[in-house]
Design an enzyme around this catalytic site. Structure first.
Site, PDB file in Angstrom:
ATOM      1  N   HIS A  37       0.839  -1.203   0.000  1.00  0.00           N
ATOM      2  CA  HIS A  37       0.000   0.000   0.000  1.00  0.00           C
ATOM      3  C   HIS A  37       0.878   1.260   0.000  1.00  0.00           C
ATOM      4  O   HIS A  37       0.614   2.221  -0.714  1.00  0.00           O
ATOM      5  CB  HIS A  37      -0.890   0.035   1.247  1.00  0.00           C
ATOM      6  CG  HIS A  37      -1.891  -1.085   1.335  1.00  0.00           C
ATOM      7  ND1 HIS A  37      -1.743  -2.141   2.200  1.00  0.00           N
ATOM      8  CD2 HIS A  37      -3.049  -1.317   0.666  1.00  0.00           C
ATOM      9  CE1 HIS A  37      -2.772  -2.963   2.072  1.00  0.00           C
ATOM     10  NE2 HIS A  37      -3.577  -2.497   1.145  1.00  0.00           N
ATOM     11  N   ASP A 150      -2.497  -7.778  -7.825  1.00  0.00           N
ATOM     12  CA  ASP A 150      -3.840  -8.235  -8.177  1.00  0.00           C
ATOM     13  C   ASP A 150      -4.030  -8.034  -9.688  1.00  0.00           C
ATOM     14  O   ASP A 150      -4.717  -7.107 -10.133  1.00  0.00           O
ATOM     15  CB  ASP A 150      -4.884  -7.472  -7.354  1.00  0.00           C
ATOM     16  CG  ASP A 150      -4.705  -7.749  -5.872  1.00  0.00           C
ATOM     17  OD1 ASP A 150      -4.955  -8.884  -5.443  1.00  0.00           O
ATOM     18  OD2 ASP A 150      -4.270  -6.836  -5.133  1.00  0.00           O
ATOM     19  N   GLN A 153      -7.501  -7.856 -11.229  1.00  0.00           N
ATOM     20  CA  GLN A 153      -8.159  -6.601 -10.834  1.00  0.00           C
ATOM     21  C   GLN A 153      -7.691  -5.471 -11.751  1.00  0.00           C
ATOM     22  O   GLN A 153      -8.492  -4.646 -12.201  1.00  0.00           O
ATOM     23  CB  GLN A 153      -7.821  -6.281  -9.375  1.00  0.00           C
ATOM     24  CG  GLN A 153      -8.332  -4.957  -8.884  1.00  0.00           C
ATOM     25  CD  GLN A 153      -8.242  -4.851  -7.375  1.00  0.00           C
ATOM     26  OE1 GLN A 153      -9.104  -5.331  -6.658  1.00  0.00           O
ATOM     27  NE2 GLN A 153      -7.184  -4.230  -6.893  1.00  0.00           N
TER      28      GLN A 153
HETATM   29  P1  AMP Z   1      -6.227  -4.005  -0.825  1.00  0.00           P
HETATM   30  O1  AMP Z   1      -6.196  -3.120   0.372  1.00  0.00           O
HETATM   31  O2  AMP Z   1      -5.762  -5.393  -0.565  1.00  0.00           O
HETATM   32  O3  AMP Z   1      -7.538  -3.925  -1.585  1.00  0.00           O
HETATM   33  O4  AMP Z   1      -5.150  -3.412  -1.828  1.00  0.00           O
HETATM   34  C1  AMP Z   1      -5.150  -2.056  -2.213  1.00  0.00           C
HETATM   35  C2  AMP Z   1      -4.210  -1.894  -3.371  1.00  0.00           C
HETATM   36  O5  AMP Z   1      -2.894  -2.295  -2.976  1.00  0.00           O
HETATM   37  C3  AMP Z   1      -4.584  -2.758  -4.584  1.00  0.00           C
HETATM   38  O6  AMP Z   1      -4.413  -2.002  -5.771  1.00  0.00           O
HETATM   39  C4  AMP Z   1      -3.599  -3.883  -4.506  1.00  0.00           C
HETATM   40  O7  AMP Z   1      -3.315  -4.476  -5.753  1.00  0.00           O
HETATM   41  C5  AMP Z   1      -2.383  -3.184  -3.941  1.00  0.00           C
HETATM   42  N1  AMP Z   1      -1.456  -4.146  -3.334  1.00  0.00           N
HETATM   43  C6  AMP Z   1      -1.760  -5.138  -2.452  1.00  0.00           C
HETATM   44  N2  AMP Z   1      -0.657  -5.864  -2.148  1.00  0.00           N
HETATM   45  C7  AMP Z   1       0.355  -5.328  -2.869  1.00  0.00           C
HETATM   46  C8  AMP Z   1       1.747  -5.629  -3.000  1.00  0.00           C
HETATM   47  N3  AMP Z   1       2.314  -6.638  -2.334  1.00  0.00           N
HETATM   48  N4  AMP Z   1       2.485  -4.870  -3.835  1.00  0.00           N
HETATM   49  C9  AMP Z   1       1.915  -3.843  -4.517  1.00  0.00           C
HETATM   50  N5  AMP Z   1       0.621  -3.500  -4.437  1.00  0.00           N
HETATM   51  C10 AMP Z   1      -0.153  -4.222  -3.631  1.00  0.00           C
END
Ligand code: AMP
Length: 282
Positions: A37, A150, A153
């Site tokens: 994040h 993702d 997504q």
């Molecule tokens: P989430 O809170 O899991 O819905 O993720 C929010 C955003 O953070 C989404 O665009 C995810 O793809 C991104 N995200 C989650 N994990 C990672 C990671 N390890 N590296 C980069 N982006 C991430």
């Protein structure tokens, strides 16, 4: 940093910024922040004048047997981290603010949202598209930041943005990993110590898939290699191991990058990971 809890509050904070010609960058999240994040927030901070981060655990994207209730939530910690990262505005809507009791409109990208993850999680991408469309209408960002972690997504949101003519530019940020290659995820907290030790096999499988496709161009060999590596670990229950086109999620097209995508269950956690590879000669 300002907090907005309602759509009206957020719009009234953003209106003068937009009128002054400042670019609005937007990072949609479900909270439980980790360095993945933070990397999105930093990319946004580097490129945009105003950084908006939303924290909303979206019930529409969880199946009835999934972890909506158990999903990790720590709002105050997240708000503190957002402040540290120089976020300008955090949008923290309650459930009722986002969805009226009789809300009924959804957004679907069709087949692209029904294959692979969509097959394992029916309705998931409709939930994602609906909340992202709604958030885009509320924030009206110039740029919105998503993680390659993702991958489906990303494909689904890009398709929605194109098909429905949203004006936001979708910026994709690289997957942030732990030292052993495990992709950071809010759901990694579900892993026991033993499961966490085995989780690295997903990334090793992707790397082996990359070598297989690099040396032979053989998609089926890559898929088999990835599956076998995961299946060899007694803690890991592989879900899928696929080599596909990153935009359509259909069979790869020669001369284009290939997306290697894996999923596996480890205990009660379901993990996904992927690697975008460019086969030799393409
Ligand atoms: P989430 O809170 O899991 O819905 O993720 C929010 C955003 O953070 C989404 O665009 C995810 O793809 C991104 N995200 C989650 N994990 C990672 C990671 N390890 N590296 C980069 N982006 C991430």
């Amino acid at each position: 940093m300002r907090r907005a809890g309602t759509v009206e509050e957020l719009r009234s904070i953003l209106a003068p910024e937009r009128a002054a010609g400042r670019s609005i960058g937007f990072v949609p999240t479900m909270g439980a922040f980790h360095d993945g994040h933070r990397s999105l927030i930093r990319a946004c901070r580097d490129a945009d004048d105003v950084v908006v981060v939303s924290i909303f655990v979206n019930p529409l994207q969880f199946g009835p047997d999934e972890d909506f209730t158990a999903y990790p939530r720590d709002l105050e910690r997240d708000v503190g981290l957002a402040e540290q990262e120089s976020v300008d505005i955090v949008f923290l809507p309650e459930l009722e603010e986002m969805y009226d009791a009789d809300h009924s409109t959804t957004v679907s990208v069709g087949r692209l949202g029904q294959v692979l993850e969509g097959e394992e999680r029916p309705g998931h991408f409709e939930g994602v598209c609906t909340v992202v469309a709604k958030l885009f209408n509320i924030v009206q960002p110039n740029r919105a930041y998503f993680g390659q972690k993702d991958a489906q997504q990303v494909a689904v949101v890009k398709r929605m943005v194109r098909d429905l003519s949203f004006s936001a530019e979708v910026v994709v940020c690289p997957t942030v990993r732990a030292d052993d290659g495990v992709a950071l995820s809010s759901r990694n907290v579900y892993l026991s110590a033993i499961e966490r030790a085995s989780a690295g096999v997903l990334y090793r499988a992707l790397q082996a898939g990359e070598s297989a496709i690099g040396s032979s161009g053989d998609v089926e060999l890559a898929e088999k290699t990835m599956w076998q590596l995961m299946a060899e670990d007694s803690v890991v229950r592989p879900g899928y191991a696929r080599a596909i086109d990153p935009d359509t999620f259909d069979s790869p097209v020669s001369g284009r990058p290939v997306l290697l995508a894996v999923s596996a269950k480890l205990g009660r956690a379901r993990l996904i990971d992927n690697l975008l590879v460019t086969p030799e000669g393409s």
